[in-house]
Every structure is written in C-alpha cells, then in structure tokens.
Design an enzyme around this catalytic site. Sequence first.
Site, PDB file in Angstrom:
ATOM      1  N   THR A   1       0.907  -1.220  -0.350  1.00 14.01           N
ATOM      2  CA  THR A   1      -0.161  -0.014   0.461  1.00 14.01           C
ATOM      3  C   THR A   1       0.766   0.628  -0.198  1.00 14.01           C
ATOM      4  OG1 THR A   1       0.039   0.412   2.051  1.00 14.01           O
ATOM      5  CG2 THR A   1      -1.897  -1.258   1.825  1.00 14.01           C
TER       6      THR A   1
ATOM      7  N   TYR B   1       9.894   6.532  17.887  1.00 14.80           N
ATOM      8  CA  TYR B   1      10.552   6.586  16.566  1.00 14.80           C
ATOM      9  C   TYR B   1      11.175   7.458  16.104  1.00 14.80           C
ATOM     10  CZ  TYR B   1       8.551   8.229  12.464  1.00 14.80           C
ATOM     11  OH  TYR B   1       7.813   8.214  10.331  1.00 14.80           O
TER      12      TYR B   1
END
Length: 319
Positions: free
Chosen positions: A30, A182
Amino acid sequence: MAFGADTTTDEVIAGIDLRGKQALVTGASTGLGEETARALASAGAAVTLAVRDKAKGEAAAERIRKVTGNQGIDVAQVELSVPDSVRACAKTWLAGHGPLHLLVNNAGVMACPLTRTAEGWEMQFATNHLGHFLLTNLLAPALKAGAPGRIVNLSSAGHRFADVNFVDPHFNHRDYDKWSSYGQSKTANVLFSVELTRRLAPYGITANAVHPGGIQTELGRHLTDSDIEALMARVKTNAGSGEFKFKTIPAGAATSVWAATSPELEGRGGLYLEDCHVGELKSGPAASSGYFAYATDPASAARLWALSEATLGETFDLG
C-alpha cells in the site's frame, strides 16, 4: 525541470530506463511502498514487493502489472520484526533471483504503544531499523553482484525527535515515549545509510536516507485523535513561518524514486534527502527542514552498526 515538494514520481522517473534492473521494495502492498514500486516498474524494472501480508502484496502486484504493463512483479513475505522471517525471506529471494540493483527499505511503524518482540526488543526500533539492517546485509551479495547499485532507507523529519539512546535503545530502564522511540528509529535509518555507504561505496553501492514528507497513509494507524493533534502542533511549531501541507502519495514517494534513480546522485551516499533534493544541516527546535548533526555522525553510525550486530548476534563482513 526543477524538482521540489510537489514533484511526483512520474515526473522523477520520466526519461529513466530501468530495463534489466531488479528492485526490491519493503512495505510495498500500500501507500508509499506501492507507489515507489509502481514508478520503478513503469521504467521497466523487475520489482519484488516484500510485504507482511502476502494476499495484500499479490493484490498490489496485480495493480502494478495492470497499470504499467510490466509482468516482472513478484511478491515476498517478510515480517521485519522477526529475524527468522527476514532470514527466510532473504534466503528464498537469493535462491530465485540474480543481481539486485535497487533496494528500497520503505516499511515501518510509527508511534505504536509499547510492544516488544519475542526477543524483548522495542517494536519500532526492531521493525524500522533492525529488520532492515538484517535484510540489507543478507542481500548484500546480490547488491554487490548488481553494482553499481543504490539503497534507499526511509527516514523522517521525525528523526529530530530523538537521537539513538545507545545505553537503553529498547526502553528497558526508562519510561517509554512513542515519539522518542519513533525518533530514534528514524535517526537510526540515517546513521545506517552513513555506515552502509562507508562499507559499500568501494563496490559502487551507495545508501541514502529519505524524508518523504507528511502523508496520510497506514503508517499512522496507531495514532489517536489526540496523538494527531499533538503531532500537528509539534509540526506547526517546528515549521516556523512555513506552512505545513500534506503531500499526495505520488509526491511523498517521489524522493524515494529520485534517490533510487537520479543521475544527480550517482556515487553519492550517506545523505539525508527531502523534497527531491539533498537536505541541509540544521540546528534548533524550530528547524522546519533539513537534518540534525547527530543523524549523520560517522562515529555514531559505526556504533549503531556494532550495536545492531550485537543485538542480532551476527557479524556482517561486507568486504
């Protein structure tokens, strides 16, 4: 033409001939990964979509075949947070393919709740860095056989959230913060590019890190409404006088395609790329573009390599 933030993959790939080239793109079922794979396929490359979900990968492969007319698209299953899955993927791929010319380490997770792998590793560091570290090293023989070649590591402006904490990268002895986690994983992606280039440049292989820009994709599937509000507040604060705009997926994937194919980057590695140009060194919390110095520090890059080998229990000699 001059490229910038709104440049699309089709504009970047125009005039590029990749016939006879083999590419592998992780996270290509995707979003940015699929669009990157489509663009490379449109220029004639054979492309492997390395994905978690084989069925979603096959659906993406069929979409790419249909729109490009390129039948040289195949799918490999890999779970980047599981070393045995990465090893199995690499072994199968090497057995069924020849030289590898382009490797795009696109897959990733962002700001997920504290989750640990079976080994006890923090999930963002394990998926975004360690999985790609292992896969790249295992595919190195094919990359060397395909040289000159390029490696593209998807980083983020989020690298400015945190440097790599070499003492406690897995949050075993400090409070978990999903944005610091992150950030360190995205810093690791840049540092990995620096050390990869140092080790592989003698063989004609370079690696660069890419900030794709702000794109609304499945990467943000763990974010709550309050997470998004907090993130946007941070982005607007960092943007200073600049106005933040989300990119389309073709614009977001453009820098990855540029990194993989642009003649301008021939022989150049260890760089931080954004908006289809080389990012600049910046400092201060209000930097709206560019990279922080710790993300390209050669000593930290070498230290991260050693930490990654120790964590995986495997040494890689790319000589």
